[in-house]
Design a protein around this motif. Structure first.
Motif, PDB file in Angstrom:
ATOM      1  N   ARG A 193      11.519  32.860 -11.749  1.00  0.00           N
ATOM      2  CA  ARG A 193      12.099  32.020 -10.689  1.00  0.00           C
ATOM      3  C   ARG A 193      12.324  32.823  -9.406  1.00  0.00           C
ATOM      4  O   ARG A 193      12.233  32.275  -8.305  1.00  0.00           O
ATOM      5  N   GLU A 194      12.642  34.110  -9.536  1.00  0.00           N
ATOM      6  CA  GLU A 194      12.842  34.937  -8.347  1.00  0.00           C
ATOM      7  C   GLU A 194      11.570  35.042  -7.515  1.00  0.00           C
ATOM      8  O   GLU A 194      11.615  34.991  -6.280  1.00  0.00           O
ATOM      9  N   ARG A 195      10.418  35.183  -8.195  1.00  0.00           N
ATOM     10  CA  ARG A 195       9.147  35.286  -7.480  1.00  0.00           C
ATOM     11  C   ARG A 195       8.786  33.945  -6.822  1.00  0.00           C
ATOM     12  O   ARG A 195       8.259  33.907  -5.713  1.00  0.00           O
ATOM     13  N   ILE A 196       9.064  32.852  -7.525  1.00  0.00           N
ATOM     14  CA  ILE A 196       8.820  31.524  -6.950  1.00  0.00           C
ATOM     15  C   ILE A 196       9.666  31.355  -5.691  1.00  0.00           C
ATOM     16  O   ILE A 196       9.185  30.895  -4.646  1.00  0.00           O
ATOM     17  N   GLN A 197      10.943  31.728  -5.787  1.00  0.00           N
ATOM     18  CA  GLN A 197      11.832  31.606  -4.639  1.00  0.00           C
ATOM     19  C   GLN A 197      11.312  32.391  -3.450  1.00  0.00           C
ATOM     20  O   GLN A 197      11.314  31.903  -2.309  1.00  0.00           O
ATOM     21  N   ALA A 198      10.853  33.612  -3.696  1.00  0.00           N
ATOM     22  CA  ALA A 198      10.384  34.472  -2.600  1.00  0.00           C
ATOM     23  C   ALA A 198       9.192  33.849  -1.883  1.00  0.00           C
ATOM     24  O   ALA A 198       9.105  33.889  -0.641  1.00  0.00           O
ATOM     25  N   GLU A 199       8.273  33.255  -2.632  1.00  0.00           N
ATOM     26  CA  GLU A 199       7.110  32.613  -2.011  1.00  0.00           C
ATOM     27  C   GLU A 199       7.516  31.353  -1.253  1.00  0.00           C
ATOM     28  O   GLU A 199       7.009  31.078  -0.157  1.00  0.00           O
ATOM     29  N   LEU A 200       8.417  30.565  -1.828  1.00  0.00           N
ATOM     30  CA  LEU A 200       8.880  29.353  -1.139  1.00  0.00           C
ATOM     31  C   LEU A 200       9.635  29.719   0.139  1.00  0.00           C
ATOM     32  O   LEU A 200       9.522  29.018   1.156  1.00  0.00           O
ATOM     33  N   ASP A 201      10.394  30.810   0.104  1.00  0.00           N
ATOM     34  CA  ASP A 201      11.070  31.293   1.317  1.00  0.00           C
ATOM     35  C   ASP A 201      10.058  31.518   2.440  1.00  0.00           C
ATOM     36  O   ASP A 201      10.245  31.075   3.577  1.00  0.00           O
ATOM     37  N   LYS A 202       8.992  32.228   2.111  1.00  0.00           N
ATOM     38  CA  LYS A 202       7.982  32.563   3.120  1.00  0.00           C
ATOM     39  C   LYS A 202       7.259  31.317   3.602  1.00  0.00           C
ATOM     40  O   LYS A 202       6.928  31.197   4.789  1.00  0.00           O
ATOM     41  N   LEU A 203       7.003  30.388   2.708  1.00  0.00           N
ATOM     42  CA  LEU A 203       6.340  29.143   3.094  1.00  0.00           C
ATOM     43  C   LEU A 203       7.237  28.350   4.049  1.00  0.00           C
ATOM     44  O   LEU A 203       6.806  27.921   5.122  1.00  0.00           O
ATOM     45  N   LEU A 204       8.501  28.178   3.652  1.00  0.00           N
ATOM     46  CA  LEU A 204       9.421  27.369   4.452  1.00  0.00           C
ATOM     47  C   LEU A 204       9.723  28.016   5.801  1.00  0.00           C
ATOM     48  O   LEU A 204       9.927  27.311   6.795  1.00  0.00           O
ATOM     49  N   CYS A 205       9.768  29.334   5.849  1.00  0.00           N
ATOM     50  CA  CYS A 205      10.092  30.021   7.107  1.00  0.00           C
ATOM     51  C   CYS A 205       8.855  30.357   7.924  1.00  0.00           C
ATOM     52  O   CYS A 205       8.928  31.114   8.900  1.00  0.00           O
ATOM     53  N   SER A 206       7.723  29.802   7.541  1.00  0.00           N
ATOM     54  CA  SER A 206       6.475  30.021   8.272  1.00  0.00           C
ATOM     55  C   SER A 206       6.442  29.169   9.533  1.00  0.00           C
ATOM     56  O   SER A 206       7.352  28.365   9.792  1.00  0.00           O
ATOM     57  N   SER A 207       5.382  29.326  10.305  1.00  0.00           N
ATOM     58  CA  SER A 207       5.231  28.519  11.519  1.00  0.00           C
ATOM     59  C   SER A 207       4.770  27.097  11.209  1.00  0.00           C
ATOM     60  O   SER A 207       4.750  26.250  12.097  1.00  0.00           O
ATOM     61  N   LYS A 222       5.398  19.702  -8.510  1.00  0.00           N
ATOM     62  CA  LYS A 222       5.646  19.060  -9.804  1.00  0.00           C
ATOM     63  C   LYS A 222       6.146  20.078 -10.812  1.00  0.00           C
ATOM     64  O   LYS A 222       6.920  19.757 -11.733  1.00  0.00           O
ATOM     65  N   VAL A 223       5.733  21.335 -10.628  1.00  0.00           N
ATOM     66  CA  VAL A 223       6.122  22.428 -11.528  1.00  0.00           C
ATOM     67  C   VAL A 223       7.373  23.147 -11.034  1.00  0.00           C
ATOM     68  O   VAL A 223       8.300  23.411 -11.799  1.00  0.00           O
ATOM     69  N   VAL A 224       7.425  23.477  -9.743  1.00  0.00           N
ATOM     70  CA  VAL A 224       8.505  24.327  -9.236  1.00  0.00           C
ATOM     71  C   VAL A 224       9.649  23.547  -8.592  1.00  0.00           C
ATOM     72  O   VAL A 224      10.757  24.071  -8.475  1.00  0.00           O
ATOM     73  N   LEU A 225       9.425  22.307  -8.167  1.00  0.00           N
ATOM     74  CA  LEU A 225      10.473  21.494  -7.546  1.00  0.00           C
ATOM     75  C   LEU A 225      10.165  20.007  -7.756  1.00  0.00           C
ATOM     76  O   LEU A 225       9.852  19.279  -6.816  1.00  0.00           O
ATOM     77  N   PRO A 226      10.262  19.529  -8.992  1.00  0.00           N
ATOM     78  CA  PRO A 226       9.899  18.129  -9.276  1.00  0.00           C
ATOM     79  C   PRO A 226      10.763  17.128  -8.532  1.00  0.00           C
ATOM     80  O   PRO A 226      10.337  15.983  -8.307  1.00  0.00           O
ATOM     81  N   MET A 302      19.038  25.646  -6.505  1.00  0.00           N
ATOM     82  CA  MET A 302      19.092  27.016  -5.986  1.00  0.00           C
ATOM     83  C   MET A 302      19.570  28.010  -7.048  1.00  0.00           C
ATOM     84  O   MET A 302      19.114  29.148  -7.100  1.00  0.00           O
ATOM     85  N   LYS A 303      20.464  27.567  -7.921  1.00  0.00           N
ATOM     86  CA  LYS A 303      20.858  28.426  -9.037  1.00  0.00           C
ATOM     87  C   LYS A 303      19.655  28.693  -9.936  1.00  0.00           C
ATOM     88  O   LYS A 303      19.448  29.814 -10.407  1.00  0.00           O
ATOM     89  N   GLY A 304      18.880  27.634 -10.185  1.00  0.00           N
ATOM     90  CA  GLY A 304      17.699  27.786 -11.020  1.00  0.00           C
ATOM     91  C   GLY A 304      16.682  28.733 -10.424  1.00  0.00           C
ATOM     92  O   GLY A 304      15.957  29.422 -11.155  1.00  0.00           O
ATOM     93  N   LEU A 305      16.629  28.801  -9.096  1.00  0.00           N
ATOM     94  CA  LEU A 305      15.702  29.695  -8.407  1.00  0.00           C
ATOM     95  C   LEU A 305      16.318  31.069  -8.133  1.00  0.00           C
ATOM     96  O   LEU A 305      15.724  31.886  -7.426  1.00  0.00           O
TER      97      LEU A 305
END
Length: 444
Positions: A193-207, A222-226, A302-305
């Motif tokens: 979940r920590e690695r998923i969070q890190a990638e989602l952080d970068k995606l969301l904070c992208s341009s 469907k897998v990481v945030l249904p 967020m706890k899950g991530l």
């Protein structure tokens, strides 16, 4: 083609070359340099074995010696120098069981994720591009090196990284790579979940945070945030909205600055609508109590991530109050400032972004109100009004000196004083509040 590389990177490459080894800057630093972006890190790949690298440099750290990586310390910075390698079998969908060193740069580049990340560079040889990364860079395409299914089998996190790079660079994802993502998105369950969070952080904070839609379309959410999938399917038929909950969410992401807490707040702020939806006989849809439910869901997600508590608490608070459930008046704004503390300016940004994602009617209704809130906020700050216990004109010590016993009753009395001065800031005077507390005590 030449690119500008830091002097220390050039020194490392030169020293390895002078000792008879090949050495190149590799991966993301080459990609970003070609795009005119400043690389975050400079990685170096070499034909030298780890012990040979260590022998050539005075200060090194064995950061990943088993996988061929030595960090060379130079000028207060660390540069990872990794021996050409071929990865062994991937047993956990993320890491190779073992690696074998190789003398071939091409073999080393072949194991990398995307063509734009599989280029190498040295001042002597220029760009080494075995897999047409330059073409994909110019065309704005994310494409796996070789067979996409094999790359995602090796490391499932690459499935999410493809969308993340797409959002960061504004690139499209090549068809075969997309199809492999659709087939294999379920493998993301193998990733921490920590690695998923890190990638989602970068995606969301992208341009391009709105590219989060691609994660939905390719089956990743469907897998990481249904919960987001449910939001995409939840309609909003009322005068305040023209879009589904999910589409509204995507629109708001692009209306707020690229701050981690703010972007996560917008992603999660309306998820509770999927569980609070009600419909009138005429088809109008309501979401009574959705802010509270959304905050509960945000905390659980967020706890899950595995988020840090500071980010979790900030996002939960902002989601709780994103509808600004306060009176639009100086008194109401003081209460809002009290409830949100230092996050009040962030709340104004959230409320504005939320309004911008709604119908034109909603924007015409809410945006002028938010401007009025901002005006009151500036006036309250300028006046120095009390909005927190620390700003009260009395302290617990004052009440003890007046004969009140320490304990819960004294705490409640101070809270009542605060509520009083939030309503009427002119009453924040020591003698008045002391008399107020003593009178309350006498009544009991």
């Amino acid at each position: 083609m030449t690119i500008n590389i830091p002097s220390h990177v050039e020194m490392i490459i030169d020293r390895l070359g002078s000792a008879g080894f090949e050495a190149y800057a590799v991966g993301g630093c080459v990609r970003d340099s070609l795009l005119g972006r400043k690389p975050e890190d400079w990685d170096i790949t070499t034909s030298a074995r780890p012990h040979q690298v260590k022998a050539l440099f005075g200060r090194t750290v064995d950061t990943g010696i088993r996988h061929g990586t030595v960090t060379v310390l130079m000028g207060g910075c660390g540069y990872e120098v990794t021996t050409y390698r071929v990865d062994g079998e991937y047993e956990d969908g993320r890491h190779p069981k073992d690696v074998a060193f190789t003398a071939s740069l091409e073999e080393d580049l072949k194991r990398r994720d995307f063509t734009i990340n599989a280029m190498a560079y040295s001042p002597g040889d220029g760009i080494i591009d075995k897999f047409h990364g330059m073409e994909d860079l110019k065309a704005g395409i994310i494409r796996c090196v070789g067979n996409a299914g094999e790359r995602f089998t090796e490391d499932a996190l690459r499935i999410l990284r493809a969308v993340r790079f797409s959002a960061q660079l504004g690139f499209s994802i090549e068809d075969e790579t997309q199809e492999a993502i659709r087939r294999m998105a379920g493998r993301l369950q193998l990733i921490s979940r920590e690695r998923i969070q890190a990638e989602l952080d970068k995606l969301l904070c992208s341009s391009h945070p709105e590219y989060f839609r691609k994660a939905y379309e390719l089956g990743i959410t469907k897998v990481v945030l249904p919960e987001f999938d449910a939001a995409m399917k939840t309609p909003q038929r009322n005068r305040y909205h023209q879009l589904s909950v999910g589409e509204h969410t995507l629109k708001t992401l692009g209306q707020i600055r690229a701050d981690r807490v703010l972007r996560w707040t917008m992603l999660l702020h309306d998820l509770g609508k999927t569980e609070t939806m009600s419909e009138d006989p005429d088809g109008t849809i309501h979401f009574y109590g959705h802010a509270k439910k959304s905050a509960e869901m945000a905390r659980r997600i967020m706890k899950g991530l595995k988020f840090d508590n500071a980010a979790l608490d900030a996002v939960t608070l902002l989601v709780t109050y994103h509808d600004f459930p306060f009176e639009i008046s100086p008194k109401g704004v003081r209460k809002a400032m009290n409830r949100t503390g230092e996050l009040f300016p962030a709340l104004l940004e959230v409320c504005t972004a939320d309004s911008m994602g709604k119908s034109s009617y909603a924007q015409e209704t809410y945006l002028p109100k938010l401007e009025l809130v901002k005006k009151y906020y500036e006036e309250i700050k300028a006046a120095g009004d009390c909005v927190a216990l620390k700003d009260l004109a009395i302290r617990g010590a004052d009440l003890i000196a007046a004969g009140m016993k320490p304990g819960k009753e004294m705490g409640r009395c101070l809270e009542e004083c605060l509520e009083l001065v939030l309503e009427a800031p002119e009453k924040n005077e020591r003698e008045y509040l002391l008399e107020f507390c003593l009178k309350k005590q006498d009544e009991k």
